[in-house]
Motif scaffolding. Structure first.
Motif, PDB file in Angstrom:
ATOM      1  N   TRP A 184      34.333  49.296  32.319  1.00 16.68           N
ATOM      2  CA  TRP A 184      35.438  48.456  32.767  1.00 16.68           C
ATOM      3  C   TRP A 184      36.724  48.813  32.033  1.00 16.68           C
ATOM      4  O   TRP A 184      37.816  48.835  32.631  1.00 16.68           O
ATOM      5  N   PHE A 185      36.632  49.120  30.741  1.00 15.54           N
ATOM      6  CA  PHE A 185      37.812  49.544  29.971  1.00 15.54           C
ATOM      7  C   PHE A 185      38.390  50.829  30.553  1.00 15.54           C
ATOM      8  O   PHE A 185      39.614  50.968  30.687  1.00 15.54           O
ATOM      9  N   LEU A 186      37.526  51.774  30.916  1.00 15.07           N
ATOM     10  CA  LEU A 186      37.997  53.031  31.502  1.00 15.07           C
ATOM     11  C   LEU A 186      38.627  52.798  32.872  1.00 15.07           C
ATOM     12  O   LEU A 186      39.627  53.426  33.218  1.00 15.07           O
ATOM     13  N   TYR A 187      38.033  51.887  33.639  1.00 18.73           N
ATOM     14  CA  TYR A 187      38.595  51.612  34.972  1.00 18.73           C
ATOM     15  C   TYR A 187      39.984  50.995  34.864  1.00 18.73           C
ATOM     16  O   TYR A 187      40.856  51.266  35.694  1.00 18.73           O
ATOM     17  N   GLN A 188      40.208  50.180  33.844  1.00 21.40           N
ATOM     18  CA  GLN A 188      41.515  49.553  33.660  1.00 21.40           C
ATOM     19  C   GLN A 188      42.613  50.570  33.366  1.00 21.40           C
ATOM     20  O   GLN A 188      43.791  50.275  33.561  1.00 21.40           O
ATOM     21  N   GLN A 189      42.231  51.758  32.889  1.00 22.57           N
ATOM     22  CA  GLN A 189      43.219  52.803  32.649  1.00 22.57           C
ATOM     23  C   GLN A 189      43.655  53.486  33.943  1.00 22.57           C
ATOM     24  O   GLN A 189      44.635  54.239  33.946  1.00 22.57           O
ATOM     25  N   ASN A 190      42.932  53.229  35.039  1.00 19.24           N
ATOM     26  CA  ASN A 190      43.253  53.823  36.340  1.00 19.24           C
ATOM     27  C   ASN A 190      44.231  52.902  37.068  1.00 19.24           C
ATOM     28  O   ASN A 190      43.839  51.879  37.625  1.00 19.24           O
ATOM     29  N   THR A 191      45.513  53.266  37.062  1.00 16.72           N
ATOM     30  CA  THR A 191      46.551  52.403  37.640  1.00 16.72           C
ATOM     31  C   THR A 191      46.340  52.204  39.137  1.00 16.72           C
ATOM     32  O   THR A 191      46.403  51.069  39.641  1.00 16.72           O
ATOM     33  N   ILE A 192      46.091  53.290  39.838  1.00 20.71           N
ATOM     34  CA  ILE A 192      45.887  53.184  41.288  1.00 20.71           C
ATOM     35  C   ILE A 192      44.644  52.349  41.583  1.00 20.71           C
ATOM     36  O   ILE A 192      44.630  51.530  42.509  1.00 20.71           O
ATOM     37  N   GLY A 193      43.596  52.550  40.788  1.00 19.68           N
ATOM     38  CA  GLY A 193      42.377  51.772  40.990  1.00 19.68           C
ATOM     39  C   GLY A 193      42.598  50.287  40.769  1.00 19.68           C
ATOM     40  O   GLY A 193      42.068  49.451  41.499  1.00 19.68           O
ATOM     41  N   MET A 194      43.382  49.924  39.763  1.00 16.94           N
ATOM     42  CA  MET A 194      43.659  48.511  39.492  1.00 16.94           C
ATOM     43  C   MET A 194      44.503  47.891  40.605  1.00 16.94           C
ATOM     44  O   MET A 194      44.281  46.744  41.010  1.00 16.94           O
ATOM     45  N   VAL A 195      45.476  48.646  41.103  1.00 15.73           N
ATOM     46  CA  VAL A 195      46.271  48.139  42.238  1.00 15.73           C
ATOM     47  C   VAL A 195      45.368  47.898  43.451  1.00 15.73           C
ATOM     48  O   VAL A 195      45.464  46.866  44.132  1.00 15.73           O
ATOM     49  N   ALA A 196      44.471  48.857  43.715  1.00 12.31           N
ATOM     50  CA  ALA A 196      43.552  48.697  44.834  1.00 12.31           C
ATOM     51  C   ALA A 196      42.602  47.526  44.605  1.00 12.31           C
ATOM     52  O   ALA A 196      42.254  46.807  45.549  1.00 12.31           O
ATOM     53  N   LEU A 197      42.176  47.322  43.360  1.00 10.88           N
ATOM     54  CA  LEU A 197      41.284  46.201  43.058  1.00 10.88           C
ATOM     55  C   LEU A 197      41.972  44.865  43.318  1.00 10.88           C
ATOM     56  O   LEU A 197      41.376  43.954  43.907  1.00 10.88           O
ATOM     57  N   TRP A 198      43.228  44.728  42.884  1.00 14.21           N
ATOM     58  CA  TRP A 198      43.966  43.492  43.150  1.00 14.21           C
ATOM     59  C   TRP A 198      44.195  43.308  44.646  1.00 14.21           C
ATOM     60  O   TRP A 198      44.144  42.176  45.158  1.00 14.21           O
ATOM     61  N   ALA A 199      44.430  44.411  45.378  1.00 13.66           N
ATOM     62  CA  ALA A 199      44.579  44.319  46.823  1.00 13.66           C
ATOM     63  C   ALA A 199      43.272  43.869  47.481  1.00 13.66           C
ATOM     64  O   ALA A 199      43.276  43.061  48.424  1.00 13.66           O
ATOM     65  N   LEU A 200      42.140  44.371  46.959  1.00 17.41           N
ATOM     66  CA  LEU A 200      40.844  43.960  47.501  1.00 17.41           C
ATOM     67  C   LEU A 200      40.584  42.485  47.216  1.00 17.41           C
ATOM     68  O   LEU A 200      40.050  41.766  48.081  1.00 17.41           O
ATOM     69  N   ILE A 201      40.947  42.025  46.026  1.00 22.14           N
ATOM     70  CA  ILE A 201      40.808  40.604  45.702  1.00 22.14           C
ATOM     71  C   ILE A 201      41.666  39.758  46.638  1.00 22.14           C
ATOM     72  O   ILE A 201      41.249  38.683  47.097  1.00 22.14           O
ATOM     73  N   PHE A 202      42.870  40.251  46.951  1.00 26.90           N
ATOM     74  CA  PHE A 202      43.749  39.540  47.891  1.00 26.90           C
ATOM     75  C   PHE A 202      43.099  39.434  49.268  1.00 26.90           C
ATOM     76  O   PHE A 202      43.150  38.379  49.911  1.00 26.90           O
ATOM     77  N   VAL A 203      42.487  40.530  49.734  1.00 33.56           N
ATOM     78  CA  VAL A 203      41.811  40.501  51.042  1.00 33.56           C
ATOM     79  C   VAL A 203      40.648  39.516  51.015  1.00 33.56           C
ATOM     80  O   VAL A 203      40.409  38.774  51.983  1.00 33.56           O
ATOM     81  N   LEU A 204      39.903  39.480  49.909  1.00 37.27           N
ATOM     82  CA  LEU A 204      38.802  38.523  49.770  1.00 37.27           C
ATOM     83  C   LEU A 204      39.312  37.079  49.829  1.00 37.27           C
ATOM     84  O   LEU A 204      38.729  36.230  50.521  1.00 37.27           O
ATOM     85  N   ILE A 205      40.400  36.793  49.113  1.00 35.23           N
ATOM     86  CA  ILE A 205      40.971  35.445  49.124  1.00 35.23           C
ATOM     87  C   ILE A 205      41.481  35.106  50.513  1.00 35.23           C
ATOM     88  O   ILE A 205      41.267  33.984  51.019  1.00 35.23           O
ATOM     89  N   LEU A 206      42.136  36.074  51.167  1.00 38.66           N
ATOM     90  CA  LEU A 206      42.634  35.853  52.529  1.00 38.66           C
ATOM     91  C   LEU A 206      41.490  35.567  53.491  1.00 38.66           C
ATOM     92  O   LEU A 206      41.613  34.731  54.393  1.00 38.66           O
ATOM     93  N   THR A 207      40.368  36.246  53.280  1.00 38.55           N
ATOM     94  CA  THR A 207      39.200  36.019  54.140  1.00 38.55           C
ATOM     95  C   THR A 207      38.661  34.606  53.978  1.00 38.55           C
ATOM     96  O   THR A 207      38.250  33.978  54.960  1.00 38.55           O
ATOM     97  N   VAL A 208      38.675  34.099  52.757  1.00 38.66           N
ATOM     98  CA  VAL A 208      38.119  32.772  52.481  1.00 38.66           C
ATOM     99  C   VAL A 208      39.049  31.660  52.953  1.00 38.66           C
ATOM    100  O   VAL A 208      38.617  30.705  53.609  1.00 38.66           O
ATOM    101  N   ILE A 209      40.337  31.778  52.628  1.00 40.64           N
ATOM    102  CA  ILE A 209      41.266  30.668  52.907  1.00 40.64           C
ATOM    103  C   ILE A 209      42.138  30.934  54.134  1.00 40.64           C
ATOM    104  O   ILE A 209      43.049  30.150  54.426  1.00 40.64           O
ATOM    105  N   GLY A 210      41.859  32.013  54.868  1.00 46.48           N
ATOM    106  CA  GLY A 210      42.678  32.371  56.012  1.00 46.48           C
ATOM    107  C   GLY A 210      42.934  31.256  57.010  1.00 46.48           C
ATOM    108  O   GLY A 210      44.083  31.012  57.412  1.00 46.48           O
ATOM    109  N   PRO A 211      41.902  30.526  57.460  1.00 43.46           N
ATOM    110  CA  PRO A 211      42.133  29.467  58.456  1.00 43.46           C
ATOM    111  C   PRO A 211      43.086  28.377  57.990  1.00 43.46           C
ATOM    112  O   PRO A 211      43.688  27.694  58.821  1.00 43.46           O
TER     113      PRO A 211
END
Length: 296
Positions: free
Chosen positions: A20-47
């Motif tokens: 996890w520490f190594l993954y946090q050094q990946n800037t593009i990966g972290m941006v994509a992870l936050w985007a994926l979390i956003f999609v997950l939240i949108l899926t749950v609270i979308g309606p």
């Protein structure tokens, strides 16, 4: 005050914490992870956050362009389709049907397929041989074709699509976990554990599972991408979700004749599919590389 503790204990991270520490050094990966979390939240609270209900139609606002185009309106931020349905609301609801449905089928396939793969990998003799050849036979058929065959038996519909995709993904997880477990069993440290008198359950928990995390991660991300593509493809072919359900593939199929008259009605659902798959692949590849480095 200066710290004079010469014998300070050095904290050593666990392999997963180091990954996890190594993954946090990946800037593009972290941006994509936050985007994926956003999609997950949108899926749950979308309606609850969609501007309009799923079945809302405004006959006075047919084929309204997006708000940033001339004659567009901010009330319909992404425009409307030929029946006056707000595309932003449709895409938000579609996230629950496409991404949410894919996430559910992959989670169930992961649980059941991994259980079967672990049991098969830990066994030997006739059981392992039968499972091995059966999975090879199923994997020779592409997942989309297998889903279409299942849909042709069950009939079109959203629930049948999820069931077909689940059954098509199940052999992929089973085969991947089976091979990973089987390969680990032949390694020297597992043989040493056996000679030391460890039970099969202890060998599985402490010897095998921690070393096949990369298999779970890579297979899950590939399966999630495949599930989204299969669900949208079946919807596009008219075999999956039916209108008025705003599944992204069904939205594409429903508006194909408007591609020249109102290109946003086709482009926006297609972009939703493309961006979601891209985010998943970036996160999955970043996690896989971080786990491999963290386990070294």
């Amino acid at each position: 005050m200066a710290n004079h503790n010469v014998f300070r204990e050095e904290h050593i991270r666990s392999p997963l914490a180091h990954s996890w520490f190594l993954y946090q050094q990946n800037t593009i990966g972290m941006v994509a992870l936050w985007a994926l979390i956003f999609v997950l939240i949108l899926t749950v609270i979308g309606p609850w956050i969609a501007p309009y209900p799923m079945d809302h139609k405004d006959v006075s606002a047919l084929l309204k362009a997006p708000s940033w185009v001339e004659h567009g309106e901010v009330h319909f931020f992404l425009g409307t389709d030929d029946l006056g349905r707000d595309l932003l609301s449709q895409i938000i609801y579609g996230a629950q049907l496409t991404f949410g449905g894919a996430f559910l089928t992959v989670a169930l396939s992961l649980l059941l397929g991994s259980a079967i793969g672990i049991i098969g990998g830990m066994s030997s003799g006739m059981q392992a041989s039968i499972l091995h050849h059966f999975l090879d036979t199923l994997l020779s058929i592409p997942s989309l074709l297998l889903a279409i065959i299942i849909i042709s038996v069950l009939g079109p519909g959203y629930f049948n699509t999820l069931l077909a995709v689940f059954l098509a993904l199940l052999p992929l997880f089973t085969r991947a976990v089976y091979r990973a477990v089987h390969d680990e069993l032949n390694k020297e440290y597992i043989i040493a554990l056996r000679l030391d008198g460890a039970t099969p359950l202890r060998i599985l928990r402490y010897g095998i599972l921690p070393n096949i995390v990369e298999t779970f991660v890579s297979q899950t991300t590939r399966a999630l991408t495949s599930a989204i593509l299969d669900i949208t493809a079946l919807g596009f072919l008219g075999l999956g979700a039916q209108r008025p359900l705003p599944e992204w593939g069904t939205m594409l199929s429903d508006t194909m004749e408007l591609v020249f008259l109102a290109p946003w009605t086709v482009t926006l659902p297609g972009m939703a599919i493309l961006v979601t798959i891209l985010i998943i692949n970036i996160v999955g590849e970043g996690l896989r590389q971080a786990i491999l480095k963290g386990m070294d």
